[in-house]
Design a protein around this motif. Structure first.
Motif, PDB file in Angstrom:
ATOM      1  N   ALA A  20       0.744  -1.606  -0.206  1.00 31.65           N
ATOM      2  CA  ALA A  20      -0.135   0.076  -0.115  1.00 31.65           C
ATOM      3  C   ALA A  20       1.132   1.315   0.183  1.00 31.65           C
ATOM      4  O   ALA A  20       0.194   2.486  -1.180  1.00 31.65           O
ATOM      5  CB  ALA A  20      -0.814   0.104   1.184  1.00 31.65           C
ATOM      6  N   ARG A  21       1.572   1.295   0.454  1.00 33.93           N
ATOM      7  CA  ARG A  21       2.813   2.397   0.965  1.00 33.93           C
ATOM      8  C   ARG A  21       3.567   2.537  -0.653  1.00 33.93           C
ATOM      9  O   ARG A  21       3.099   3.817  -1.086  1.00 33.93           O
ATOM     10  CB  ARG A  21       3.812   2.340   2.088  1.00 33.93           C
ATOM     11  N   ALA A  22       3.965   1.445  -1.405  1.00 31.73           N
ATOM     12  CA  ALA A  22       4.523   1.861  -2.670  1.00 31.73           C
ATOM     13  C   ALA A  22       3.753   2.381  -3.896  1.00 31.73           C
ATOM     14  O   ALA A  22       3.695   3.145  -4.506  1.00 31.73           O
ATOM     15  CB  ALA A  22       4.689   0.321  -3.246  1.00 31.73           C
ATOM     16  N   VAL A  23       2.157   1.981  -3.600  1.00 27.81           N
ATOM     17  CA  VAL A  23       0.899   1.803  -4.588  1.00 27.81           C
ATOM     18  C   VAL A  23       1.067   3.262  -4.288  1.00 27.81           C
ATOM     19  O   VAL A  23      -0.038   3.942  -5.582  1.00 27.81           O
ATOM     20  CB  VAL A  23       0.619   0.911  -4.925  1.00 27.81           C
ATOM     21  N   ASP A  27      13.927   6.576   2.631  1.00 32.92           N
ATOM     22  CA  ASP A  27      14.142   4.271   2.478  1.00 32.92           C
ATOM     23  C   ASP A  27      12.906   3.837   2.420  1.00 32.92           C
ATOM     24  O   ASP A  27      12.140   3.078   2.332  1.00 32.92           O
ATOM     25  CB  ASP A  27      15.884   4.067   3.093  1.00 32.92           C
ATOM     26  N   ALA A  28      12.613   4.854   3.799  1.00 34.80           N
ATOM     27  CA  ALA A  28      11.259   4.459   4.644  1.00 34.80           C
ATOM     28  C   ALA A  28       9.953   4.480   3.844  1.00 34.80           C
ATOM     29  O   ALA A  28       8.555   4.316   4.330  1.00 34.80           O
ATOM     30  CB  ALA A  28      11.204   4.636   5.764  1.00 34.80           C
ATOM     31  N   ARG A  29       9.573   5.383   2.553  1.00 34.17           N
ATOM     32  CA  ARG A  29       8.815   6.078   1.956  1.00 34.17           C
ATOM     33  C   ARG A  29       8.375   7.301   3.138  1.00 34.17           C
ATOM     34  O   ARG A  29       7.230   7.180   3.321  1.00 34.17           O
ATOM     35  CB  ARG A  29       8.207   5.669   0.790  1.00 34.17           C
ATOM     36  N   ALA A  30       8.708   7.650   4.161  1.00 32.39           N
ATOM     37  CA  ALA A  30       7.954   7.758   4.906  1.00 32.39           C
ATOM     38  C   ALA A  30       7.205  10.103   4.474  1.00 32.39           C
ATOM     39  O   ALA A  30       6.212  10.130   5.003  1.00 32.39           O
ATOM     40  CB  ALA A  30       8.981   9.524   6.161  1.00 32.39           C
ATOM     41  N   GLY A  31       8.008  10.343   3.315  1.00 34.00           N
ATOM     42  CA  GLY A  31       6.484  11.163   2.565  1.00 34.00           C
ATOM     43  C   GLY A  31       5.687  10.709   1.922  1.00 34.00           C
ATOM     44  O   GLY A  31       5.322  11.435   1.043  1.00 34.00           O
ATOM     45  N   ARG A  39      10.041   2.827  -7.713  1.00 32.81           N
ATOM     46  CA  ARG A  39      11.411   1.842  -7.563  1.00 32.81           C
ATOM     47  C   ARG A  39      11.310   0.930  -8.150  1.00 32.81           C
ATOM     48  O   ARG A  39      11.561  -0.340  -7.460  1.00 32.81           O
ATOM     49  CB  ARG A  39      11.487   1.871  -6.186  1.00 32.81           C
ATOM     50  N   ARG A  40      11.000   0.548  -9.341  1.00 36.61           N
ATOM     51  CA  ARG A  40      10.716  -0.917  -9.908  1.00 36.61           C
ATOM     52  C   ARG A  40      12.156  -1.369 -10.785  1.00 36.61           C
ATOM     53  O   ARG A  40      12.258  -2.942 -10.710  1.00 36.61           O
ATOM     54  CB  ARG A  40       9.844  -0.405 -11.501  1.00 36.61           C
ATOM     55  N   THR A  41      13.181  -1.144 -10.641  1.00 42.70           N
ATOM     56  CA  THR A  41      14.010  -1.529 -10.820  1.00 42.70           C
ATOM     57  C   THR A  41      15.441  -0.246 -11.275  1.00 42.70           C
ATOM     58  O   THR A  41      14.958  -0.163  -9.577  1.00 42.70           O
ATOM     59  CB  THR A  41      14.425  -1.638 -12.795  1.00 42.70           C
ATOM     60  N   HIS A  93      19.046   3.069  -8.119  1.00 44.15           N
ATOM     61  CA  HIS A  93      20.356   4.146  -8.041  1.00 44.15           C
ATOM     62  C   HIS A  93      19.873   5.177  -8.070  1.00 44.15           C
ATOM     63  O   HIS A  93      21.149   6.297  -7.753  1.00 44.15           O
ATOM     64  CB  HIS A  93      20.869   3.543  -8.985  1.00 44.15           C
ATOM     65  N   ALA A  94      19.720   5.154  -9.695  1.00 43.99           N
ATOM     66  CA  ALA A  94      18.789   7.204  -9.549  1.00 43.99           C
ATOM     67  C   ALA A  94      18.493   8.094  -8.307  1.00 43.99           C
ATOM     68  O   ALA A  94      19.248   8.799  -8.335  1.00 43.99           O
ATOM     69  CB  ALA A  94      18.034   7.401 -10.802  1.00 43.99           C
ATOM     70  N   ARG A  95      17.544   7.329  -7.797  1.00 49.11           N
ATOM     71  CA  ARG A  95      17.138   7.724  -6.914  1.00 49.11           C
ATOM     72  C   ARG A  95      18.515   8.298  -5.699  1.00 49.11           C
ATOM     73  O   ARG A  95      18.382   8.827  -5.130  1.00 49.11           O
ATOM     74  CB  ARG A  95      16.321   7.035  -5.846  1.00 49.11           C
ATOM     75  N   ARG A  96      19.027   7.258  -5.035  1.00 49.81           N
ATOM     76  CA  ARG A  96      19.989   7.240  -3.533  1.00 49.81           C
ATOM     77  C   ARG A  96      21.586   8.030  -4.719  1.00 49.81           C
ATOM     78  O   ARG A  96      22.106   9.707  -4.272  1.00 49.81           O
ATOM     79  CB  ARG A  96      20.840   6.537  -4.269  1.00 49.81           C
ATOM     80  N   ARG A  97      22.083   8.021  -6.061  1.00 48.36           N
ATOM     81  CA  ARG A  97      22.582   9.852  -6.129  1.00 48.36           C
ATOM     82  C   ARG A  97      21.746  11.073  -6.657  1.00 48.36           C
ATOM     83  O   ARG A  97      22.378  12.294  -5.570  1.00 48.36           O
ATOM     84  CB  ARG A  97      22.624   9.361  -8.183  1.00 48.36           C
TER      85      ARG A  97
END
Length: 220
Positions: free
Chosen positions: A32-35, A108-112, A172-174, A179-183
């Motif tokens: 649910a958090r991801a969707v 990382d926890a998708r807090a927002g 965050r599908r791939t 990697h792009a998000r972390r950069r």
């Protein structure tokens, strides 16, 4: 009288069913958090069930409505945010280092993850009170960075909130997405340190932000 084998009870009896229910609940909450983060308030509940690998019936037996699911997610999310902020406030190192570690963990926890859903459902009073507590801790954390001169002075706690919200919605599908998000997050965190270009525009306003979370009036 014949005794019940505890191992069998845990594997296939009440304890086994309880463990399965808890496991399914965790799958549902993570899905649910991801969707919701990627699709917003109109995300179909069926997509959540599919990602979690459970049936629609399983989801609705635990949560009677999409709003109940969102409220529960907000409650456990803000509780985790408060715990992470407390750890960051007490952490060793510079103020910027503590802030950067907290923000990386929050992303990382998708807090927002639910920022895009603001105003589409009502917040329980206890969640609103917890939000105030989190804001107080965030201000304490940021003040530490301002006081030791490692975080630029024009950064506000709402700037921090907006950054976490934006990165929480990144797909965050791939592995490449992650990697792009972390950069991009690393570049953004670097921009919070001192000796940077002045931020454009006025400082964001907390009153306007809080107003966005007000649920719309419902017909009586």
């Amino acid at each position: 009288m014949k005794k019940t084998d505890p191992g069998r009870l845990r594997a296939g009896g009440r304890f086994g069913r309880q463990a399965e229910a808890e496991r399914n609940d965790l799958l549902v909450l993570n899905a649910a958090r991801a969707v919701f983060a990627e699709q917003g308030a109109n995300a179909p509940v069926a997509d959540i069930a599919a990602l979690a690998g459970v049936g629609i019936g399983t989801l609705y037996r635990r949560y009677g409505s999409k709003e109940q699911l969102l409220q529960h997610l907000c409650a456990i999310g803000i509780a985790q945010t408060i715990a992470d902020l407390k750890d960051a406030v007490q952490a060793e190192g510079t103020g910027w280092e503590a802030l950067a570690r907290y923000m990386a963990s929050a992303v990382d926890a998708r807090a927002g993850a639910f920022a895009g859903l603001a105003g589409t459902f009502s917040l329980p009073e206890e969640v609103s009170a917890a939000n105030d507590r989190a804001r107080t801790l965030a201000e304490e954390l940021l003040r530490r960075g301002h006081d030791d001169g490692t975080v630029r002075g024009d950064v506000t706690t709402l700037d921090i909130t907006h950054i976490v919200e934006m990165f929480s919605r990144c797909p965050r599908r791939t592995e490449q997405d992650d990697h792009a998000r972390r950069r991009m997050l690393t570049l953004t965190l670097d921009g919070l340190s001192t000796a940077r270009t002045e931020l454009p525009g006025p400082q964001p306003d907390w009153a306007e932000y809080q107003q966005s979370w007000d649920a719309p009036d419902r017909p009586s």
